[in-house]
Design a protein around this motif. Structure first.
Motif, PDB file in Angstrom:
ATOM      1  N   ILE A  46       0.843  -1.203   0.000  1.00 19.74           N
ATOM      2  CA  ILE A  46       0.000   0.000   0.000  1.00 19.74           C
ATOM      3  C   ILE A  46       0.878   1.252   0.000  1.00 19.74           C
ATOM      4  CG2 ILE A  46      -1.634   1.358   1.385  1.00 19.74           C
ATOM      5  CD1 ILE A  46      -2.869  -1.395   2.225  1.00 19.74           C
ATOM      6  N   THR A  47       1.890   1.270   0.856  1.00 22.13           N
ATOM      7  CA  THR A  47       2.781   2.429   0.949  1.00 22.13           C
ATOM      8  C   THR A  47       3.517   2.659  -0.371  1.00 22.13           C
ATOM      9  OG1 THR A  47       3.063   2.031   3.315  1.00 22.13           O
ATOM     10  CG2 THR A  47       4.692   3.451   2.253  1.00 22.13           C
ATOM     11  N   GLN A  48       3.950   1.583  -0.999  1.00 26.86           N
ATOM     12  CA  GLN A  48       4.644   1.708  -2.278  1.00 26.86           C
ATOM     13  C   GLN A  48       3.686   2.185  -3.372  1.00 26.86           C
ATOM     14  OE1 GLN A  48       6.119  -1.995  -3.870  1.00 26.86           O
ATOM     15  NE2 GLN A  48       7.542  -0.951  -5.238  1.00 26.86           N
ATOM     16  N   THR A  49       2.478   1.629  -3.398  1.00 27.16           N
ATOM     17  CA  THR A  49       1.503   1.996  -4.415  1.00 27.16           C
ATOM     18  C   THR A  49       1.149   3.472  -4.345  1.00 27.16           C
ATOM     19  OG1 THR A  49       0.590  -0.241  -4.413  1.00 27.16           O
ATOM     20  CG2 THR A  49      -0.813   1.503  -5.297  1.00 27.16           C
ATOM     21  N   PHE A  50       1.076   4.021  -3.141  1.00 28.29           N
ATOM     22  CA  PHE A  50       0.685   5.412  -2.953  1.00 28.29           C
ATOM     23  C   PHE A  50       1.878   6.326  -2.688  1.00 28.29           C
ATOM     24  CE2 PHE A  50      -3.317   3.116  -1.953  1.00 28.29           C
ATOM     25  CZ  PHE A  50      -4.053   3.627  -3.000  1.00 28.29           C
ATOM     26  N   ASN A  51       3.025   5.936  -3.226  1.00 30.77           N
ATOM     27  CA  ASN A  51       4.226   6.787  -3.209  1.00 30.77           C
ATOM     28  C   ASN A  51       4.587   7.294  -1.819  1.00 30.77           C
ATOM     29  OD1 ASN A  51       4.589   6.622  -6.064  1.00 30.77           O
ATOM     30  ND2 ASN A  51       2.904   8.072  -6.280  1.00 30.77           N
TER      31      ASN A  51
END
Length: 131
Positions: A46-51
């Motif tokens: 999630i953190t990676q997907t939302f930069n």
């Protein structure tokens, strides 16, 4: 002056704008479609997907618990370490995901309109002296 002399008709409500819990549920279930995942792996996804924008740990745990209690995911412990929980999507979770997949695009569009309007409203106060 009478109240509501020129009422504005409400065509939508904030309840039909995408909610944080729906975003988290959607992301978790979509990630689980690739197979079982650990709690921390999903959080990182999630953190990676939302930069770099992530989920509060306690809130994320509560959403996973809610998905489990609703029967949308299963959870299992890996060894004796209570932090090594892994999750799998269930048939019910697949149905919930399909429902969200149908509803989310319109909710996201609505949310964009709401936030764009709110952004414009905030700009009215941008030059205000707050001293």
């Amino acid at each position: 002056m009478p109240r509501n002399e020129n009422p504005i008709e409400k065509t939508e409500s904030f309840g039909h704008v995408v909610k944080v819990q729906q975003v988290i549920d959607f992301m978790v279930l979509s990630d689980l479609m690739g197979g079982q995942r650990y709690h921390s792996e999903m959080e990182q996804f999630i953190t990676q997907t939302f930069n770099g924008v992530g989920v509060n740990d306690a809130y994320f745990s509560n959403r996973l618990k809610a998905l489990f209690e609703a029967g949308h995911v299963t959870r299992h412990w890996d060894g004796d370490n209570r932090y090594n929980r892994f999750y799998r999507i269930t048939d019910s979770g697949m149905e919930y995901f399909k429902l969200m997949l149908r509803e989310m695009p319109e909710r996201v569009k609505r949310a964009k309109r709401v936030y764009d309007s709110f952004d414009s409203y905030i700009e009215k106060f941008g030059k205000m002296n707050l001293k």
